[in-house]
Design a protein around this motif. Structure first.
Motif, PDB file in Angstrom:
ATOM      1  N   GLY A  20      -3.221  -8.204  14.653  1.00 57.95           N
ATOM      2  CA  GLY A  20      -3.559  -7.324  13.542  1.00 57.95           C
ATOM      3  C   GLY A  20      -4.845  -7.793  12.903  1.00 57.95           C
ATOM      4  N   GLY A  21      -5.890  -7.028  13.068  1.00 60.30           N
ATOM      5  CA  GLY A  21      -7.174  -7.403  12.507  1.00 60.30           C
ATOM      6  C   GLY A  21      -7.356  -6.859  11.105  1.00 60.30           C
ATOM      7  N   PHE A  22      -8.589  -6.757  10.711  1.00 59.33           N
ATOM      8  CA  PHE A  22      -8.931  -6.346   9.350  1.00 59.33           C
ATOM      9  C   PHE A  22      -8.388  -4.961   9.017  1.00 59.33           C
ATOM     10  CE2 PHE A  22     -12.014  -3.797   6.923  1.00 59.33           C
ATOM     11  CZ  PHE A  22     -11.825  -4.365   5.676  1.00 59.33           C
ATOM     12  N   LYS A  23      -8.610  -4.005   9.914  1.00 63.23           N
ATOM     13  CA  LYS A  23      -8.203  -2.626   9.627  1.00 63.23           C
ATOM     14  C   LYS A  23      -6.688  -2.494   9.541  1.00 63.23           C
ATOM     15  CE  LYS A  23     -12.246  -0.317  11.157  1.00 63.23           C
ATOM     16  NZ  LYS A  23     -12.851   0.617  10.273  1.00 63.23           N
ATOM     17  N   THR A  24      -5.988  -3.176  10.430  1.00 61.22           N
ATOM     18  CA  THR A  24      -4.527  -3.131  10.407  1.00 61.22           C
ATOM     19  C   THR A  24      -3.992  -3.724   9.110  1.00 61.22           C
ATOM     20  OG1 THR A  24      -4.502  -3.367  12.796  1.00 61.22           O
ATOM     21  CG2 THR A  24      -2.448  -3.805  11.640  1.00 61.22           C
ATOM     22  N   ARG A  25      -4.560  -4.864   8.738  1.00 60.20           N
ATOM     23  CA  ARG A  25      -4.118  -5.535   7.500  1.00 60.20           C
ATOM     24  C   ARG A  25      -4.402  -4.650   6.292  1.00 60.20           C
ATOM     25  NH1 ARG A  25      -6.685  -9.794   8.265  1.00 60.20           N
ATOM     26  NH2 ARG A  25      -8.419  -9.537   6.821  1.00 60.20           N
ATOM     27  N   ARG A  26      -5.581  -4.019   6.296  1.00 59.88           N
ATOM     28  CA  ARG A  26      -5.950  -3.154   5.172  1.00 59.88           C
ATOM     29  C   ARG A  26      -4.990  -1.967   5.072  1.00 59.88           C
ATOM     30  NH1 ARG A  26     -11.868  -0.676   4.914  1.00 59.88           N
ATOM     31  NH2 ARG A  26     -11.068   0.380   6.746  1.00 59.88           N
ATOM     32  N   ARG A  27      -4.659  -1.365   6.224  1.00 60.84           N
ATOM     33  CA  ARG A  27      -3.733  -0.226   6.225  1.00 60.84           C
ATOM     34  C   ARG A  27      -2.356  -0.641   5.711  1.00 60.84           C
ATOM     35  NH1 ARG A  27      -3.410   0.691  11.435  1.00 60.84           N
ATOM     36  NH2 ARG A  27      -1.347  -0.231  11.641  1.00 60.84           N
ATOM     37  N   ARG A  28      -1.876  -1.784   6.170  1.00 60.26           N
ATOM     38  CA  ARG A  28      -0.550  -2.246   5.750  1.00 60.26           C
ATOM     39  C   ARG A  28      -0.532  -2.611   4.271  1.00 60.26           C
ATOM     40  NH1 ARG A  28       1.190  -5.792  11.063  1.00 60.26           N
ATOM     41  NH2 ARG A  28       1.510  -3.969  12.388  1.00 60.26           N
ATOM     42  N   ASN A  29      -1.594  -3.247   3.815  1.00 61.51           N
ATOM     43  CA  ASN A  29      -1.656  -3.607   2.397  1.00 61.51           C
ATOM     44  C   ASN A  29      -1.712  -2.367   1.507  1.00 61.51           C
ATOM     45  OD1 ASN A  29      -1.447  -6.347   2.730  1.00 61.51           O
ATOM     46  ND2 ASN A  29      -3.654  -6.694   2.811  1.00 61.51           N
ATOM     47  N   ARG A  30      -2.365  -1.328   1.991  1.00 58.65           N
ATOM     48  CA  ARG A  30      -2.440  -0.081   1.229  1.00 58.65           C
ATOM     49  C   ARG A  30      -1.040   0.507   1.058  1.00 58.65           C
ATOM     50  NH1 ARG A  30      -5.945   3.271   4.316  1.00 58.65           N
ATOM     51  NH2 ARG A  30      -7.615   1.892   3.645  1.00 58.65           N
ATOM     52  N   LYS A  48       0.968  -1.634  -1.327  1.00 62.50           N
ATOM     53  CA  LYS A  48       0.503  -1.409  -2.695  1.00 62.50           C
ATOM     54  C   LYS A  48       1.157  -0.135  -3.253  1.00 62.50           C
ATOM     55  CE  LYS A  48      -2.421  -2.026  -6.158  1.00 62.50           C
ATOM     56  NZ  LYS A  48      -2.019  -2.923  -7.207  1.00 62.50           N
ATOM     57  N   GLU A  49       1.247   0.917  -2.424  1.00 61.21           N
ATOM     58  CA  GLU A  49       1.881   2.159  -2.867  1.00 61.21           C
ATOM     59  C   GLU A  49       3.375   1.967  -3.116  1.00 61.21           C
ATOM     60  OE1 GLU A  49       0.822   6.043  -1.111  1.00 61.21           O
ATOM     61  OE2 GLU A  49      -0.506   4.872   0.176  1.00 61.21           O
ATOM     62  N   TYR A 108       9.229  -0.518  -5.780  1.00 56.19           N
ATOM     63  CA  TYR A 108      10.411  -0.053  -5.075  1.00 56.19           C
ATOM     64  C   TYR A 108      11.408  -1.202  -4.997  1.00 56.19           C
ATOM     65  CZ  TYR A 108       7.849   4.106  -3.462  1.00 56.19           C
ATOM     66  OH  TYR A 108       7.149   5.270  -3.380  1.00 56.19           O
ATOM     67  N   PHE A 109      12.670  -0.869  -4.791  1.00 58.10           N
ATOM     68  CA  PHE A 109      13.733  -1.867  -4.842  1.00 58.10           C
ATOM     69  C   PHE A 109      13.859  -2.630  -3.529  1.00 58.10           C
ATOM     70  CE2 PHE A 109      18.166  -3.228  -4.613  1.00 58.10           C
ATOM     71  CZ  PHE A 109      18.321  -3.850  -5.836  1.00 58.10           C
ATOM     72  N   GLY A 110      13.963  -3.947  -3.630  1.00 61.87           N
ATOM     73  CA  GLY A 110      14.282  -4.801  -2.492  1.00 61.87           C
ATOM     74  C   GLY A 110      13.264  -4.754  -1.370  1.00 61.87           C
ATOM     75  N   LYS A 111      13.790  -4.595  -0.155  1.00 58.44           N
ATOM     76  CA  LYS A 111      12.964  -4.656   1.047  1.00 58.44           C
ATOM     77  C   LYS A 111      11.934  -3.531   1.102  1.00 58.44           C
ATOM     78  CE  LYS A 111      13.888  -5.699   5.868  1.00 58.44           C
ATOM     79  NZ  LYS A 111      14.908  -5.728   6.919  1.00 58.44           N
ATOM     80  N   ARG A 112      12.218  -2.437   0.407  1.00 53.70           N
ATOM     81  CA  ARG A 112      11.309  -1.286   0.438  1.00 53.70           C
ATOM     82  C   ARG A 112       9.930  -1.633  -0.136  1.00 53.70           C
ATOM     83  NH1 ARG A 112      13.441   4.146  -0.787  1.00 53.70           N
ATOM     84  NH2 ARG A 112      15.112   4.424   0.693  1.00 53.70           N
ATOM     85  N   SER A 113       9.861  -2.671  -0.949  1.00 51.90           N
ATOM     86  CA  SER A 113       8.568  -3.032  -1.519  1.00 51.90           C
ATOM     87  C   SER A 113       7.936  -4.232  -0.830  1.00 51.90           C
ATOM     88  CB  SER A 113       8.728  -3.347  -3.006  1.00 51.90           C
ATOM     89  OG  SER A 113       9.489  -4.517  -3.174  1.00 51.90           O
ATOM     90  N   LYS A 114       8.668  -4.839   0.115  1.00 47.70           N
ATOM     91  CA  LYS A 114       8.168  -6.081   0.698  1.00 47.70           C
ATOM     92  C   LYS A 114       7.932  -6.005   2.206  1.00 47.70           C
ATOM     93  CE  LYS A 114      10.170  -8.855  -2.947  1.00 47.70           C
ATOM     94  NZ  LYS A 114      10.490  -7.677  -3.758  1.00 47.70           N
ATOM     95  N   ALA A 115       8.810  -5.304   2.924  1.00 45.21           N
ATOM     96  CA  ALA A 115       8.677  -5.205   4.372  1.00 45.21           C
ATOM     97  C   ALA A 115       7.861  -3.959   4.709  1.00 45.21           C
ATOM     98  CB  ALA A 115      10.047  -5.128   5.030  1.00 45.21           C
ATOM     99  N   TYR A 116       6.894  -4.106   5.604  1.00 45.93           N
ATOM    100  CA  TYR A 116       5.970  -3.002   5.893  1.00 45.93           C
ATOM    101  C   TYR A 116       6.701  -1.758   6.381  1.00 45.93           C
ATOM    102  CZ  TYR A 116       2.599  -0.099   8.268  1.00 45.93           C
ATOM    103  OH  TYR A 116       1.867   0.974   8.691  1.00 45.93           O
ATOM    104  N   ARG A 117       7.589  -1.922   7.354  1.00 45.59           N
ATOM    105  CA  ARG A 117       8.229  -0.742   7.946  1.00 45.59           C
ATOM    106  C   ARG A 117       9.084  -0.011   6.912  1.00 45.59           C
ATOM    107  NH1 ARG A 117      11.061  -0.807  13.705  1.00 45.59           N
ATOM    108  NH2 ARG A 117       8.879  -0.618  14.288  1.00 45.59           N
ATOM    109  N   SER A 118       9.873  -0.743   6.159  1.00 46.56           N
ATOM    110  CA  SER A 118      10.702  -0.104   5.133  1.00 46.56           C
ATOM    111  C   SER A 118       9.834   0.539   4.067  1.00 46.56           C
ATOM    112  CB  SER A 118      11.620  -1.138   4.477  1.00 46.56           C
ATOM    113  OG  SER A 118      12.463  -1.708   5.432  1.00 46.56           O
TER     114      SER A 118
END
Length: 119
Positions: free
Chosen positions: A6-16, A19-20, A24-34
């Motif tokens: 995961g390079g810069f663009k992937t990290r930026r997309r996941r962080n975005r 951030k949104e 959210y409660f629990g895993k929904r705010s911490k794990a990317y897929r959830s």
């Protein structure tokens, strides 16, 4: 074949997305897929409910106008029909506000509608 990390663009997309999903409660705010699933669902509801809000408010205005019209001795449909015949172009939002804030002005509108129905 070299391993694609995961390079810069992937990290930026996941962080975005994360951030949104803040708040959210629990895993929904911490794990990317959830978080991705929760954000997608939230956006679908937001899109749908922007349309539904307009319907809900119009329905509320009609209920308020009907209640005030019945106090003035008319039904909603009779009042709206009389006002249309009289050529009064006032929207439902304003009429509902008049019914609550200025009942005397609303009563005058009802009288106008009643006169047109009688004529």
């Amino acid at each position: 074949m070299p391993r694609a990390k995961g390079g810069f663009k992937t990290r930026r997309r996941r962080n975005r997305v994360l951030k949104e999903a803040e708040g959210y409660f629990g895993k929904r705010s911490k794990a990317y897929r959830s978080a991705q699933e929760a954000v997608d669902r939230a956006k679908r509801y937001a899109y749908r409910d922007r349309k539904a809000r307009k319907r809900d408010f119009r329905s509320l205005w009609i209920i308020r106008i009907n209640a005030a019209a019945r106090l003035a001795g008319l039904s909603y449909s009779a009042m709206m029909g009389g006002l249309k015949k009289a050529g009064v172009t006032i929207d439902r939002k304003t009429m509902a506000d008049l019914a609550i804030q200025d009942p005397s002005a609303f009563t005058k509108l009802a009288e106008t509608a009643r006169e047109q129905l009688a004529a």
